[in-house]
Design a protein around this motif. Structure first.
Motif, short mmCIF file in Angstrom:
data_model
loop_
_atom_site.label_atom_id
_atom_site.label_comp_id
_atom_site.label_asym_id
_atom_site.label_seq_id
_atom_site.Cartn_x
_atom_site.Cartn_y
_atom_site.Cartn_z
N SER A 236 0.82 -1.22 0.00
CA SER A 236 0.00 0.00 0.00
C SER A 236 0.85 1.26 0.00
O SER A 236 0.47 2.28 -0.60
N LYS A 237 2.00 1.20 0.65
CA LYS A 237 2.80 2.41 0.84
C LYS A 237 4.03 2.50 -0.07
O LYS A 237 4.51 3.60 -0.34
N ARG B 163 4.64 2.59 -3.31
CA ARG B 163 3.84 2.74 -4.52
C ARG B 163 4.63 2.49 -5.80
O ARG B 163 4.04 2.35 -6.88
N LYS B 164 5.95 2.43 -5.70
CA LYS B 164 6.76 2.17 -6.89
C LYS B 164 7.09 0.68 -7.06
O LYS B 164 7.79 0.32 -8.00
N ASN C 275 -3.97 -3.05 -3.67
CA ASN C 275 -3.40 -1.77 -3.26
C ASN C 275 -2.05 -1.48 -3.92
O ASN C 275 -1.35 -0.56 -3.50
N ALA C 276 -1.69 -2.27 -4.93
CA ALA C 276 -0.39 -2.10 -5.59
C ALA C 276 -0.59 -1.93 -7.09
O ALA C 276 -0.40 -2.88 -7.86
#
Length: 494
Positions: free
Chosen positions: A434-435, A437-438, A461-462
């Motif tokens: 989720s966090k 993002r790359k 979430n990816a």
């Protein structure tokens, strides 16, 4: 008018035509329908023979429309494929609207078949013929004999018995295929040329295939070299790399090294070799060197303190002699390193991890099989490598979920992460995906603590994730289908 068998139902309206000319004029109104009709009709060779007048008109029309850039490339490719598939039937109906000039000869070709064979050829036909209002092409290196072979490929999609051609003919085809961006033909020619490799020419062809990016021929040459007991081994890796390993510093090995050293991007010297005088010499004789591997070397050597200053990658995996003092010396002398492997160095502890901050440009770090690393250690590691894009923590079994929540807090630039055989739970995985993002590549092999539900939520979430390896996780077939439907372009390895 009778229609071809197996014609799609939505094209049945074409049956209203009373003649070949009427059918031809009716279908011209919709380029997509005409292309689909032609492809379907081509599969019914009996119908084609009975309606040869229509087929001649169609071949002429498609050729002209493609030449004028009025026919979409994807439709033209489908038409071209149909023509090649049934070349024995259609060849006599096919218009030759362009010619290739060689010396005093002019050889006719069909622009649709040539132009749909590669984008490079399509652009050449556009620039040299359409834009210049010319019907003549010229190609460097093309002879009459090579024209016959290349035109056979454009017309049928293959060259019959290419493997039986002479060495000169196969190389001629390969060079043209490379220049004209005909990938399939290039691979076919490379495979056909392998039989001409021998102990006298293999080095030259290895060099040439590396420079020309002929992967199939390069692989065959590497296999040939590795069987010759020269005291070296070449790893068959990506065509953009050339990995060279010394097994010894004998005369044969050094002589062979001299012929290829200009191509070496990765140099491997293990066991006792780093202790020998020749080690420093060969390391500094590789102008393209990016990565040095001394994996499994037996003892520390001061020669590791005299490495090229622009070295980008260093593999120190499985080096039992590596202490934090030795690591400091090496890193201080090589601050430009951006890729570092410390895999399987279980003797290292917290005193070593903080040294990673000496590498200001560290992007790729491999700590796989360092099962001594705990949560506190990893936090120090992440703080030292905040800009990491690639991190391998496979088999770091002492990490808890605390560590996995720290990863996205500190290293937000991560693109590839390997957590195979780690004890990661759903919440940690979801937080990372989720966090970070790359993130494009994630490997979580044999992570039995993950559930289907957690993985599905993480993937949702990816948005930038391209591949995920879940092999050995016991992922269900039902969940696999859900992922494939929701993310059809995600490469899933289970």
């Amino acid at each position: 008018m009778k229609l071809p068998s197996l014609l799609p139902e939505d094209l049945a309206y074409a049956g209203a035509a009373k003649s070949a000319r009427e059918l031809y004029e009716l279908l011209q109104k919709d380029y997509t329908d005409y292309s689909r009709f032609f492809v379907s009709a081509s599969d019914d060779e009996t119908w084609c023979t009975q309606h040869s007048a229509f087929m001649r008109l169609s071949l002429q029309w498609f050729t002209v429309q493609f030449f004028k850039d009025k026919l979409q490339v994807d439709l033209a490719k489908k038409v071209g494929h149909a023509i090649r598939t049934h070349s024995g039937l259609m060849d006599e109906w096919l218009p030759r609207n362009l010619s290739i000039r060689m010396n005093h000869e002019s050889l006719p070709i069909n622009s649709l078949l040539w132009g749909t064979s590669s984008e490079w050829l399509r652009q050449k036909i556009r620039s040299d013929c359409r834009d210049q209002q010319s019907t003549t092409l010229e190609f460097e290196g093309l002879t009459v004999r090579l024209f016959d072979l290349m035109n056979a490929y454009m017309s049928t999609g293959g060259i019959r018995d290419l493997w039986s051609k002479t060495e000169e003919e196969i190389i001629g085809v390969l060079e043209l295929a490379t220049r004209w961006h005909l990938k399939d033909l290039s691979e076919y020619a490379q495979k056909g040329f392998v039989k001409y490799l021998d102990e006298f020419n293999v080095v030259n062809w290895l060099i040439r295939s590396q420079q020309s990016q002929w992967e199939c021929l390069r692989s065959a040459a590497i296999e040939y070299v590795n069987k010759r007991e020269l005291g070296v081994r070449i790893e068959d890796r990506s065509i953009d790399e050339f990995s060279f390993e010394f097994l010894d510093f004998g005369k044969k090995a050094l002589e062979f090294f001299e012929t290829v050293r200009h191509m070496v991007t990765k140099l491997v010297c293990g066991h006792h070799l780093i202790e020998e005088v020749m080690f420093s010499e060969v390391v500094n004789r590789c102008p393209s060197l990016n990565v040095l591997s001394v994996s499994e070397s037996e003892n520390f050597s001061d020669r590791l303190l005299d490495l090229p200053h622009d070295l980008k990658g260093l593999d120190l995996s499985k080096c039992a002699w590596l202490t934090h003092q030795k690591l400091r010396q090496i890193l201080e002398g090589n601050p430009s390193i951006s890729t570092l492997s410390l895999s399987a160095n279980i003797q290292l502890n917290y005193t070593a991890w903080g040294l990673l901050k000496l590498l200001k440009g560290l992007l790729k770090l491999d700590l796989s099989s360092c099962h001594q690393i705990n949560d506190h250690d990893l936090k120090v590691i992440l703080q030292a490598g905040k800009e990491l894009t690639h991190l391998n923590l496979a088999r770091c079994v002492n990490l808890s979920d605390l560590s996995f929540f720290e990863i996205p807090k500190i290293t937000k630039q991560l693109m590839e992460l390997n957590l195979s055989e780690c004890r990661i739970y759903d919440a940690g995985l979801i937080d990372i995906l989720s966090k970070c993002r790359k993130m494009t590549h994630l490997i979580v092999r044999k992570c039995s603590t993950l559930s289907d539900r957690g993985v599905l939520e993480g993937i949702r979430n990816a948005p930038n994730l391209q591949t995920i390896d879940l092999s050995g996780c016991g992922f269900s077939n039902a969940s696999i289908r859900i992922i494939q439907e929701a993310r059809p372009y995600l490469f899933l390895n289970v």
